[in-house]
Design a protein around this motif. Structure first.
Motif, short mmCIF file in Angstrom:
data_model
loop_
_atom_site.label_atom_id
_atom_site.label_comp_id
_atom_site.label_asym_id
_atom_site.label_seq_id
_atom_site.Cartn_x
_atom_site.Cartn_y
_atom_site.Cartn_z
N ALA A 155 -11.91 14.30 34.11
CA ALA A 155 -11.89 12.76 34.18
C ALA A 155 -10.33 12.43 33.67
CB ALA A 155 -12.84 11.87 33.05
N LEU A 157 -6.97 10.40 32.42
CA LEU A 157 -6.78 9.42 31.42
C LEU A 157 -5.49 8.85 31.94
CD1 LEU A 157 -7.22 11.56 28.47
CD2 LEU A 157 -8.80 9.86 28.96
N ASP A 158 -5.06 7.69 31.19
CA ASP A 158 -3.83 7.05 31.54
C ASP A 158 -2.83 7.44 30.86
OD1 ASP A 158 -5.55 5.34 33.20
OD2 ASP A 158 -6.23 4.23 31.39
N ARG A 172 -22.07 10.12 25.36
CA ARG A 172 -20.87 9.68 25.71
C ARG A 172 -19.59 10.40 24.90
NH1 ARG A 172 -21.65 4.20 22.81
NH2 ARG A 172 -23.41 5.46 21.74
N VAL A 183 -10.82 5.65 24.83
CA VAL A 183 -11.67 5.50 26.07
C VAL A 183 -12.79 6.07 25.79
CG1 VAL A 183 -11.55 6.70 28.42
CG2 VAL A 183 -9.61 6.00 27.49
N CYS A 184 -14.02 5.57 26.41
CA CYS A 184 -15.44 6.06 26.36
C CYS A 184 -15.71 6.54 27.71
CB CYS A 184 -16.26 4.82 25.96
SG CYS A 184 -17.99 5.67 25.82
N LEU A 185 -16.12 7.80 27.95
CA LEU A 185 -16.58 8.24 29.28
C LEU A 185 -18.13 8.67 29.02
CD1 LEU A 185 -13.54 10.96 29.75
CD2 LEU A 185 -13.72 8.52 30.73
N GLN A 192 -17.68 9.49 34.54
CA GLN A 192 -17.45 8.30 34.57
C GLN A 192 -16.86 7.19 33.52
OE1 GLN A 192 -20.75 6.17 36.52
NE2 GLN A 192 -19.76 4.04 36.26
N ARG A 193 -16.08 6.53 33.58
CA ARG A 193 -15.31 5.37 32.36
C ARG A 193 -16.31 4.43 31.96
NH1 ARG A 193 -9.08 4.05 31.22
NH2 ARG A 193 -8.94 6.48 31.76
N THR A 196 -12.79 0.63 27.81
CA THR A 196 -11.37 1.29 27.29
C THR A 196 -11.03 -0.07 26.22
OG1 THR A 196 -10.77 2.34 29.51
CG2 THR A 196 -9.06 1.53 27.90
#
Length: 217
Positions: A155, A157-158, A172, A183-185, A192-193, A196
């Motif tokens: 996944a 990240l930014d 999670r 961030v929680c995935l 899947q996010r 945030t």
């Protein structure tokens, strides 16, 4: 699910009395196993193991000739999955897994990410998923039950991430990043996010779980 390339893995190296004599720096947390040994990651691409009051034995991890980095510090804390394995991330971009055989650490697998790894792995309660973050701005979920490096999902990240994830009881995956975002995935939906949350400053810290499995950063 996909299986990554396995890399050459050497065996155990001769014992060394201390990381200091190897001129190694310790910059990450160790883990303590039920066998009574403490395993300490060091800057010479090695884990040092020993019982309290005993000399440390050196377990070198395999060199990676194709690694773009020449820095071999194990800056991702050493952790165990509680099922006979130890994991550590390295500044050479590789994530390592080891079997615990008695007190020895023997090769299991390793695989490359896109940048250095300061994050420690976390594991789901049922032992079917492990997660860590690389500074390549990616979260990696893998199957800790497999003896080959098997990715379940990745996944994006930014921003860079040094935070170690926490995994809740319902799967999670929560962690923070240098852009100040938590961030929680969804670990059960291929990362899947879900959410945030913005904070006012970069996040180095790792999330902690309350006893009933909720998260606080």
């Amino acid at each position: 699910m996909r299986t990554l390339q396995r890399h050459p893995q050497p065996g155990r190296v001769p014992a060394a009395p201390s990381a200091t004599q190897q001129r190694a720096v310790v910059d990450s947390a160790a883990c303590y196993l039920p066998n009574g040994w403490l395993y300490v990651p060091a800057s010479d691409r090695s884990l040092y193991g020993g019982a309290p009051g005993q000399s440390l034995e050196r377990f070198a991890l395999e060199a990676q000739p194709d690694a773009p980095s020449t820095i071999d510090w194990l800056e991702g804390n050493a952790v165990t999955d509680g099922r006979g394995h130890v994991y550590a991330g390295c500044d050479n971009f590789f994530f390592y897994a080891r079997h615990v055989n008695g007190t020895a650490l023997t090769p299991r697998w390793s695989f490359a990410t896109g940048f250095f790894i300061w994050s420690a792995a976390a594991f789901s309660r049922d032992g079917t998923m492990g997660c860590f973050a690389s500074a390549d701005m990616t979260v990696y979920a893998f199957d800790p039950r497999q003896d080959t490096p098997t990715l379940l999902w990745t996944a994006p990240l930014d921003n860079l991430c040094a935070s170690s994830p926490a995994i809740t009881r319902d799967g999670r995956v929560v962690l923070g990043a240098f852009d100040g975002r938590v961030v929680c995935l969804d670990g059960q939906a291929r990362g899947q996010r879900l959410a945030t949350v913005e904070t006012p400053a970069l996040i180095y810290a790792s999330p902690a779980l309350y006893e009933h499995g909720d998260v606080q950063q």
